[in-house]
Structure formats: C-alpha cells, structure tokens
Design a protein around this motif. Sequence first.
Motif, short mmCIF file in Angstrom:
data_model
loop_
_atom_site.label_atom_id
_atom_site.label_comp_id
_atom_site.label_asym_id
_atom_site.label_seq_id
_atom_site.Cartn_x
_atom_site.Cartn_y
_atom_site.Cartn_z
N ASP A 145 10.92 5.76 -2.54
CA ASP A 145 11.14 6.34 -1.22
C ASP A 145 12.25 7.38 -1.18
O ASP A 145 13.18 7.30 -0.36
CB ASP A 145 11.39 5.26 -0.17
CG ASP A 145 10.69 5.62 1.14
OD1 ASP A 145 9.63 6.24 1.09
OD2 ASP A 145 11.21 5.26 2.22
N GLU A 198 10.70 -1.36 9.14
CA GLU A 198 9.52 -1.62 9.96
C GLU A 198 9.46 -3.11 10.33
O GLU A 198 8.97 -3.47 11.39
CB GLU A 198 8.27 -1.20 9.19
CG GLU A 198 7.00 -1.24 10.01
CD GLU A 198 5.84 -0.60 9.28
OE1 GLU A 198 4.92 -1.34 8.86
OE2 GLU A 198 5.87 0.64 9.12
N GLN A 256 6.84 5.96 1.42
CA GLN A 256 6.13 5.96 2.69
C GLN A 256 5.36 7.29 2.77
O GLN A 256 5.54 8.17 1.94
CB GLN A 256 7.12 5.88 3.85
CG GLN A 256 7.97 4.63 3.88
CD GLN A 256 8.98 4.69 5.00
OE1 GLN A 256 8.69 4.34 6.13
NE2 GLN A 256 10.18 5.14 4.66
N ASP A 257 4.54 7.42 3.78
CA ASP A 257 3.72 8.63 3.89
C ASP A 257 4.53 9.76 4.50
O ASP A 257 4.26 10.23 5.60
CB ASP A 257 2.47 8.34 4.70
CG ASP A 257 1.43 9.45 4.56
OD1 ASP A 257 1.66 10.37 3.74
OD2 ASP A 257 0.41 9.41 5.26
N THR A 281 1.48 5.42 -2.08
CA THR A 281 2.03 5.21 -0.75
C THR A 281 2.06 3.71 -0.45
O THR A 281 1.10 2.99 -0.73
CB THR A 281 1.17 5.92 0.31
OG1 THR A 281 1.17 7.33 0.04
CG2 THR A 281 1.72 5.68 1.70
N VAL A 282 3.18 3.25 0.10
CA VAL A 282 3.35 1.85 0.45
C VAL A 282 3.43 1.75 1.97
O VAL A 282 4.20 2.48 2.61
CB VAL A 282 4.62 1.26 -0.19
CG1 VAL A 282 4.77 -0.21 0.19
CG2 VAL A 282 4.54 1.40 -1.72
N ASP A 283 2.65 0.87 2.54
CA ASP A 283 2.56 0.72 3.99
C ASP A 283 3.65 -0.24 4.48
O ASP A 283 3.40 -1.43 4.68
CB ASP A 283 1.17 0.22 4.38
CG ASP A 283 0.98 0.17 5.89
OD1 ASP A 283 1.77 0.82 6.61
OD2 ASP A 283 0.04 -0.53 6.35
N CYS A 284 4.85 0.29 4.62
CA CYS A 284 5.96 -0.52 5.14
C CYS A 284 7.07 0.44 5.54
O CYS A 284 6.88 1.66 5.50
CB CYS A 284 6.47 -1.51 4.09
SG CYS A 284 7.22 -0.77 2.63
N MET A 288 11.43 -1.00 1.15
CA MET A 288 10.18 -1.57 0.65
C MET A 288 10.40 -2.74 -0.31
O MET A 288 9.55 -3.63 -0.38
CB MET A 288 9.31 -0.48 0.01
CG MET A 288 9.97 0.34 -1.07
SD MET A 288 8.82 1.65 -1.67
CE MET A 288 8.52 2.61 -0.17
N ALA A 292 8.12 -5.28 1.28
CA ALA A 292 6.88 -5.47 0.51
C ALA A 292 7.22 -5.79 -0.94
O ALA A 292 6.79 -5.10 -1.86
CB ALA A 292 6.02 -4.21 0.61
N ARG A 295 4.31 -6.12 -3.57
CA ARG A 295 3.72 -4.84 -3.98
C ARG A 295 4.65 -4.11 -4.95
O ARG A 295 4.22 -3.57 -5.97
CB ARG A 295 3.45 -3.98 -2.74
CG ARG A 295 3.04 -2.55 -3.04
CD ARG A 295 1.66 -2.43 -3.65
NE ARG A 295 1.34 -1.06 -4.05
CZ ARG A 295 0.92 -0.10 -3.22
NH1 ARG A 295 0.74 -0.36 -1.93
NH2 ARG A 295 0.64 1.11 -3.68
#
Length: 306
Positions: A145, A198, A256-257, A281-284, A288, A292, A295
Amino acid sequence: MAPNSSAPHTPERPGTPVIPGFAHRRVEVAEGVALHAAVGGAGRPIVLLHGFPQTHLMWRHVAADLAADHTVICPDLRGYGASDKPAATGPAVYAKRTMAADVVALARALGHERFALAGHDRGALVAFRAGLDHPGAISHLACLDVLPTPDMWDVLHGRDAAVGFHLYLMAQPPGLPERLIAADADAFFGHFLDLWAEDPAAVPPAVRAAYLEACRNAVPSIVADYRASATVDADDDLADRAAGNRLRMPVTVLQQDWGAALGYDAAGLWRAWAPDLRHATVDCGHFMAEEAPGRVAAELRWLLAR
C-alpha cells in the motif's frame, strides 16, 4: 556495545502488547543506533517492516502465521517504537538509504546474509530502497500500500492531494511541523488510525494505545522520516531511475485500489521499477496486515515460494 552486536530485550513498559512466542532483541545497527526487534520461528528468514503510525506490532497476525516455517524478524524502524531516535542533524539521518542499511545490518547481526523483506507504508519505502541498494542481500521483496517516492509525489495533485496533507505538512523545514503535531499528538496520529482503517476492530484498544504512545514519544523523528521523502529520498530514487536501476528480485505489491480513486495505473508505475512483479488489489483499508492478515500471509508465502 559493539556495532552489529545484539542482546535480549524486553518491551520498555510492562503490559505493552507483544507478538506471542516472539523473543525481543536490541541490536546495534550503526554507531550509536540500536533497533528493537521481535524475532520468532525458524527457517528461511523474512524481515517485516511496519508503517505509519504503527510499530512492529502491526505484523502480529502475519508474523505468527509465517513463524510456522520461517524465521520472522519484526523491527521497529529507526525513529519509531522502542528503537533509537537519533537527532536529525542532517537529511541522511532518516534517509531511506540509511534506514535500509539499518535493516541489512540487523539481519546480518542475527545471522542472515540473505533474506526476504516485506514492508508496509513507510516500511515499504525502506524495503524498496534496500532492494535497490542491497540486491545481493534481498531474495524477495514485498511492498504494501505505497508507491515509490517520486511516483507518489507525481500522482498527488489538485484537490485529490488533500488526502496526503500530512506529507506536505511534514515536508516543511524543521520547527513548525513538530510543534503543531506535538501540541496534540494523539489527535494527529489517531486521525490516521481512524481514517485509514476500514475495519476499526482490526486495531484493538491496547494496540491503538501502544501506537499512540510510541508516536507521541517520537514526533521529531517521525517528522524527519517524512521530511526525507520530500528531499533526499526523492533525489535518490530519481537518480536510480535515470541510471536505469531496477529491482532484480521477485516483487509482490499489494495495494488498495488507489488507481481508480486517483486516476493512475498503480501496477504500471510499479512495473517500471520491478520487471518481475505481481501486483494485486486487496479489498480492505490501509492497514491490510491487520485487516486482512490471512490474505497478506498467503501472498507472502506465494512470493517466498517463487
């Protein structure tokens, strides 16, 4: 204590959260500078570098996972946590080049000439510099990130740059940033813990308190670290870019995005530095490794198997 020597060490204050099963070491990495590190597990070594506004504790879940079959070393960076905080007498003191040399010296003092390296946020910038400066020591590299420093400055512009207000604040000459932040350090550093998570439950109260205490006691050195990114770090990276220097090892980048939010190709920016790249991309939220961890641990294992 002679340079590169190490000694058992315990957290500075009873009750401070720890990574279960990890021993604590205090290792001299440069003249007059020692790093605090949590060390656990056995096997091929990996060093995990924390980000802002955190300490090595951000890796507590991932480190415990990887320690099943790796030697895991989690230091507090120079200027952070329980590590030494030398006065910023010049830009080199908190340059990522200096901090990367700290990490290589730490690993060597613990018996590892070659190791995998992963960093998050500020730690990712240190890891990036270590990969460029010490390719013979770094077998695999992961950056979580963050963007390389020159790319970061290039993509921040217009109203979207407001998200990075702290970068501009701490880039100012010594004096004002330190005074402003120290006036209410908990509010300043807590702002980022609240804004960037998040899942707030990922940073429990005891860990949050440890982060805030560590940052409260390190305002000048944290500002110096950020100030370096606006000066010497950017200059060092631009010099490497001009010389065609690239990361030679397998590289994994988790983000992240950001690209969709800020309108740039994050994977493309990283690929210019790392020809052997996995970008995912990690959805958090930003934290992270805490939000997550499964992941992140899986991605690091995949990297280490390459």
